[in-house]
Design a protein around this motif. Sequence first.
Motif, PDB file in Angstrom:
ATOM      1  N   LEU A  62     -44.081  35.914-101.463  1.00 34.40           N
ATOM      2  CA  LEU A  62     -45.132  35.988-102.478  1.00 34.40           C
ATOM      3  C   LEU A  62     -45.962  37.257-102.329  1.00 34.40           C
ATOM      4  O   LEU A  62     -46.377  37.862-103.326  1.00 34.40           O
ATOM      5  N   VAL A  63     -46.189  37.671-101.097  1.00 36.84           N
ATOM      6  CA  VAL A  63     -46.915  38.924-100.868  1.00 36.84           C
ATOM      7  C   VAL A  63     -46.109  40.096-101.419  1.00 36.84           C
ATOM      8  O   VAL A  63     -46.651  40.980-102.097  1.00 36.84           O
ATOM      9  N   ILE A  64     -44.813  40.104-101.155  1.00 37.51           N
ATOM     10  CA  ILE A  64     -43.945  41.164-101.666  1.00 37.51           C
ATOM     11  C   ILE A  64     -43.905  41.121-103.188  1.00 37.51           C
ATOM     12  O   ILE A  64     -43.953  42.156-103.854  1.00 37.51           O
ATOM     13  N   TRP A  65     -43.837  39.908-103.769  1.00 39.92           N
ATOM     14  CA  TRP A  65     -43.850  39.761-105.224  1.00 39.92           C
ATOM     15  C   TRP A  65     -45.128  40.342-105.818  1.00 39.92           C
ATOM     16  O   TRP A  65     -45.097  41.057-106.820  1.00 39.92           O
ATOM     17  N   LEU A  66     -46.260  40.056-105.177  1.00 42.48           N
ATOM     18  CA  LEU A  66     -47.544  40.556-105.673  1.00 42.48           C
ATOM     19  C   LEU A  66     -47.591  42.078-105.627  1.00 42.48           C
ATOM     20  O   LEU A  66     -48.014  42.723-106.597  1.00 42.48           O
ATOM     21  N   VAL A  67     -47.130  42.659-104.542  1.00 42.43           N
ATOM     22  CA  VAL A  67     -47.117  44.116-104.418  1.00 42.43           C
ATOM     23  C   VAL A  67     -46.219  44.740-105.481  1.00 42.43           C
ATOM     24  O   VAL A  67     -46.593  45.718-106.147  1.00 42.43           O
ATOM     25  N   CYS A  68     -45.035  44.182-105.686  1.00 42.98           N
ATOM     26  CA  CYS A  68     -44.109  44.701-106.708  1.00 42.98           C
ATOM     27  C   CYS A  68     -44.698  44.563-108.109  1.00 42.98           C
ATOM     28  O   CYS A  68     -44.600  45.485-108.927  1.00 42.98           O
ATOM     29  N   SER A  69     -45.302  43.429-108.390  1.00 49.36           N
ATOM     30  CA  SER A  69     -45.874  43.204-109.723  1.00 49.36           C
ATOM     31  C   SER A  69     -47.005  44.176-110.022  1.00 49.36           C
ATOM     32  O   SER A  69     -47.066  44.765-111.103  1.00 49.36           O
ATOM     33  N   ILE A  70     -47.897  44.343-109.067  1.00 47.60           N
ATOM     34  CA  ILE A  70     -49.017  45.267-109.264  1.00 47.60           C
ATOM     35  C   ILE A  70     -48.509  46.700-109.370  1.00 47.60           C
ATOM     36  O   ILE A  70     -48.997  47.482-110.203  1.00 47.60           O
ATOM     37  N   SER A  71     -47.502  47.049-108.570  1.00 46.56           N
ATOM     38  CA  SER A  71     -46.937  48.403-108.638  1.00 46.56           C
ATOM     39  C   SER A  71     -46.322  48.681-110.001  1.00 46.56           C
ATOM     40  O   SER A  71     -46.542  49.742-110.581  1.00 46.56           O
ATOM     41  N   ILE A  72     -45.551  47.743-110.511  1.00 46.64           N
ATOM     42  CA  ILE A  72     -44.952  47.921-111.848  1.00 46.64           C
ATOM     43  C   ILE A  72     -46.040  48.023-112.896  1.00 46.64           C
ATOM     44  O   ILE A  72     -45.965  48.861-113.798  1.00 46.64           O
ATOM     45  N   TRP A  73     -47.067  47.218-112.776  1.00 50.28           N
ATOM     46  CA  TRP A  73     -48.161  47.267-113.765  1.00 50.28           C
ATOM     47  C   TRP A  73     -48.847  48.635-113.749  1.00 50.28           C
ATOM     48  O   TRP A  73     -49.094  49.208-114.800  1.00 50.28           O
ATOM     49  N   PHE A  74     -49.130  49.158-112.560  1.00 52.79           N
ATOM     50  CA  PHE A  74     -49.788  50.465-112.473  1.00 52.79           C
ATOM     51  C   PHE A  74     -48.894  51.600-112.911  1.00 52.79           C
ATOM     52  O   PHE A  74     -49.334  52.531-113.582  1.00 52.79           O
ATOM     53  N   LEU A  75     -47.613  51.562-112.539  1.00 49.36           N
ATOM     54  CA  LEU A  75     -46.721  52.679-112.817  1.00 49.36           C
ATOM     55  C   LEU A  75     -46.150  52.697-114.225  1.00 49.36           C
ATOM     56  O   LEU A  75     -45.981  53.747-114.821  1.00 49.36           O
ATOM     57  N   VAL A  76     -45.852  51.514-114.775  1.00 49.41           N
ATOM     58  CA  VAL A  76     -45.112  51.473-116.030  1.00 49.41           C
ATOM     59  C   VAL A  76     -45.932  50.902-117.179  1.00 49.41           C
ATOM     60  O   VAL A  76     -45.979  51.485-118.264  1.00 49.41           O
TER      61      VAL A  76
END
Length: 99
Positions: A83-97
């Motif tokens: 879940l921590v990894i999911w949160l990091v990936c989700s926030i990263s995609i939101w910021f980048l894309v």
Amino acid sequence: MSAFAALGDALKPKSFAGLFGAAPSIALATLGLTIAANGKMYAATEARSMIAGALVFFLYAYLCCWLMVRRKLKAMAVTLSALVIWLVCSISIWFLVLR
């Protein structure tokens, strides 16, 4: 949509059949209502967000399965750490894309 139903039917347990059969219909209905209420541009942003969410969820599910099957880790530890990894990936995609 029938491809999703066939995929769900082929997997075990059979409860996946309902999940794979309903998810595309709900997504299409949501996009249709969004177009009617907010217009095509807003719906395009929502569709892009749905695709990003689906990709990150696939990564999360794959990681959980891999860690539990290959590494023989306990489900609670795997779920919480993934879940921590999911949160990091989700926030990263939101910021980048998506932003």
